[in-house]
Design a protein around this motif. Structure first.
Motif, PDB file in Angstrom:
ATOM      1  N   GLU A 140     -28.658  58.731   0.756  1.00  0.00           N
ATOM      2  CA  GLU A 140     -29.656  57.852   0.538  1.00  0.00           C
ATOM      3  C   GLU A 140     -31.150  58.069   0.495  1.00  0.00           C
ATOM      4  O   GLU A 140     -31.353  58.554   1.653  1.00  0.00           O
ATOM      5  N   ARG A 164     -33.181  45.229  -6.855  1.00  0.00           N
ATOM      6  CA  ARG A 164     -31.739  45.968  -6.204  1.00  0.00           C
ATOM      7  C   ARG A 164     -31.415  44.911  -5.145  1.00  0.00           C
ATOM      8  O   ARG A 164     -30.105  44.558  -4.805  1.00  0.00           O
ATOM      9  N   LYS A 198     -30.007  55.001  -4.220  1.00  0.00           N
ATOM     10  CA  LYS A 198     -28.618  55.869  -3.886  1.00  0.00           C
ATOM     11  C   LYS A 198     -28.086  56.408  -5.438  1.00  0.00           C
ATOM     12  O   LYS A 198     -27.393  57.077  -5.402  1.00  0.00           O
ATOM     13  N   ASP A 199     -28.500  55.496  -6.392  1.00  0.00           N
ATOM     14  CA  ASP A 199     -27.840  55.981  -7.722  1.00  0.00           C
ATOM     15  C   ASP A 199     -28.691  57.255  -8.275  1.00  0.00           C
ATOM     16  O   ASP A 199     -29.929  57.241  -8.245  1.00  0.00           O
ATOM     17  N   GLN A 200     -27.659  58.213  -8.720  1.00  0.00           N
ATOM     18  CA  GLN A 200     -28.267  59.446  -9.395  1.00  0.00           C
ATOM     19  C   GLN A 200     -29.502  59.195 -10.660  1.00  0.00           C
ATOM     20  O   GLN A 200     -30.278  59.602 -10.951  1.00  0.00           O
ATOM     21  N   ASP A 205     -22.005  56.215 -12.539  1.00  0.00           N
ATOM     22  CA  ASP A 205     -21.283  55.984 -11.212  1.00  0.00           C
ATOM     23  C   ASP A 205     -21.758  56.991  -9.955  1.00  0.00           C
ATOM     24  O   ASP A 205     -21.375  56.795  -8.809  1.00  0.00           O
ATOM     25  N   GLU A 206     -22.621  58.070 -10.526  1.00  0.00           N
ATOM     26  CA  GLU A 206     -22.814  59.090  -9.484  1.00  0.00           C
ATOM     27  C   GLU A 206     -23.819  58.557  -8.362  1.00  0.00           C
ATOM     28  O   GLU A 206     -24.695  57.777  -8.684  1.00  0.00           O
ATOM     29  N   GLN A 207     -23.481  58.956  -7.135  1.00  0.00           N
ATOM     30  CA  GLN A 207     -24.349  58.482  -6.164  1.00  0.00           C
ATOM     31  C   GLN A 207     -25.003  59.651  -5.388  1.00  0.00           C
ATOM     32  O   GLN A 207     -24.590  60.921  -5.316  1.00  0.00           O
ATOM     33  N   ASN A 257     -25.877  62.152  -2.347  1.00  0.00           N
ATOM     34  CA  ASN A 257     -25.197  62.529  -1.245  1.00  0.00           C
ATOM     35  C   ASN A 257     -25.684  61.871   0.001  1.00  0.00           C
ATOM     36  O   ASN A 257     -24.812  61.552   0.945  1.00  0.00           O
ATOM     37  N   TRP A 261     -32.720  58.097  -9.493  1.00  0.00           N
ATOM     38  CA  TRP A 261     -33.399  59.275  -8.877  1.00  0.00           C
ATOM     39  C   TRP A 261     -33.739  59.996  -9.869  1.00  0.00           C
ATOM     40  O   TRP A 261     -34.981  60.576  -9.935  1.00  0.00           O
TER      41      TRP A 261
END
Length: 439
Positions: free
Chosen positions: A11, A73, A25-27, A5-7, A9, A30
């Protein structure tokens, strides 16, 4: 907060020539992009030898993978809160879209044929094996990596998820058609993707298209048809692929020949030559390494390997004629014998290459590759298979087109000293039709 669920900081965006922006947006996403196994895709071209024909086709599988992720997405965003869509599958879909081409090697399809490899097998191995990618996916939840691999392998239980990246109208095809058209500079691959995304609907185990969007889908199908015959199967590109394949065959043959010694041991190719390729060795080989060896092999003592590498590196490609070996076997056998008489090895310098494509098909149970059809969602909420509602698609549905060509080095034929043999070869070749240049 759980890792899944981590986003970020803020986008992150990748500027993209096809989709304008790729949004992250998702860690997890990334982190996957930053993994070395994904970064390797920067060094694998999306279109192999197509840049020998269309000089702009230098884009990579890294570009394409980001594009497929971005399309998925957008689809998922449109699917939110619709019946039949489970938003718990969101991250799984995004990861599978991003990683679907992870196992491609250098000049992917040529390598696979010569060394009997399967990029889908290596995609799975990278995802479930001892890799950075696997560590990131398992951090989401135990067994999550296996789920991602199952989606890509089309064995995941929720076939709706699978269909987003693997069907007759999916994010993979929608990206590569537009991206390849952009970088080759052709107009064929363009279609109204925004319209298609707007009319996509999740229904049980598949994505369907609202009937009002049928014309956009027709455009997509025809774009795919044109791209295959005008770009992917272009005879000049195929000529370069023929030479590439013959280089790999020759290098493997020389490696197996006990009395031949390479000036520089082909370390990166060893496991490919022996047919025992580990994941670690597979990941070390990319197109920059292949070009390095081809550059060196131009100076090898073997005349055939040296000549083929020089041709490939300097774009001195084979000429070609239309030639169907099924109908012209006598001419083929005679050419083979004459090439041998002239001292030109026909195994490397007389090559029949065939290309075939099935642009769209309806469901045919029991066929080797069962294709799930595109369904239209009608105003009465019923489903109708596309080719039964579209005259355009019906006209090409189920029709497989095959193209055969014979490739050979005209410069070698011109240099044959035996004028009788030379004349016989050229008589046969000219009798089959016009000899095409590859400039």
């Amino acid at each position: 907060m759980a890792y899944k669920d981590e986003q970020l900081n803020e986008e992150k965006v990748f500027k993209d020539p096809v989709h304008r922006y790729v949004h992250v947006k998702d860690q997890v996403i990334w982190d996957l992009i930053a993994a070395p196994e994904f970064q390797r895709l920067r060094r694998i071209k999306q279109l192999g030898t197509t840049n020998y024909t269309f000089h702009g086709a230098e884009h990579s599988r890294f570009n394409h993978s980001l594009g497929v992720y971005e399309i998925v997405r957008r689809i998922i965003y449109n699917f939110q809160d619709r019946p039949h869509w489970n938003n718990d599958e969101r991250l799984l879909c995004l990861c599978a879209a991003l990683l679907h081409d992870l196992g491609h090697g250098p000049f992917s399809h040529s390598f696979e044929k010569v060394f009997k490899l399967d990029h889908e097998h290596f995609t799975k191995e990278i995802i479930v094996g001892d890799t950075q990618i696997n560590k990131i996916l398992e951090k989401v939840s135990p067994g999550f990596a296996r789920k991602v691999a199952d989606v890509i392998a089309k064995t995941y239980e929720d076939q709706l998820v699978v269909s987003l990246i693997s069907s007759q109208i999916d994010a993979d095809r929608m990206d590569y058609l537009q991206r390849d058209a952009y970088f080759t500079g052709v107009s064929y691959g363009h279609f109204d993707m925004e319209r298609i995304l707007r009319v996509m609907r999740p229904i049980e185990d598949q994505v369907v298209i609202k009937s009002t969007g049928m014309h956009a889908v027709e455009d997509y199908i025809m774009s795919r048809y044109q791209m295959y015959w005008q770009v992917y199967f272009h005879p000049v590109t195929r000529s370069a692929e023929v030479i590439l394949s013959k280089i790999l065959h020759r290098a493997k043959y020389l490696f197996e020949t006990k009395d031949f010694k390479f000036k520089l041991e082909p370390t990166h190719f060893m496991s490919f030559f022996t047919g025992n390729v580990s994941l670690e060795e597979y990941l070390k080989l990319d197109e920059s390494i292949v070009h390095y060896y081809f550059q060196l092999w131009q100076q090898e003592d073997d005349e055939i390997l040296s000549d083929l590498c020089e041709r490939f590196m300097n774009r001195r490609l084979f000429k070609y004629i239309e030639f169907n070996p099924n109908l012209q076997m006598n001419e083929w056998m005679e050419l083979y014998r004459l090439f041998q008489s002239a001292g030109i090895d026909p195994e490397y310098y007389l090559v029949v290459d065939s290309s075939s494509d099935l642009p769209y098909d309806f469901y045919r149970p029991g066929e080797e590759e069962e294709r799930l059809p595109i369904h239209l969602l009608m105003p009465n909420k019923g489903l109708k298979e596309l080719s039964r509602h579209s005259d355009i698609v019906e006209s090409i549905s189920g029709k497989k087109r095959t193209d055969h060509k014979l490739y050979f080095p005209m410069d070698m034929l011109d240099a044959i000293k035996d004028e009788t043999v030379k004349a016989k070869i050229k008589e046969i070749l000219h009798g089959q039709g016009e000899i095409e240049n590859v400039e």
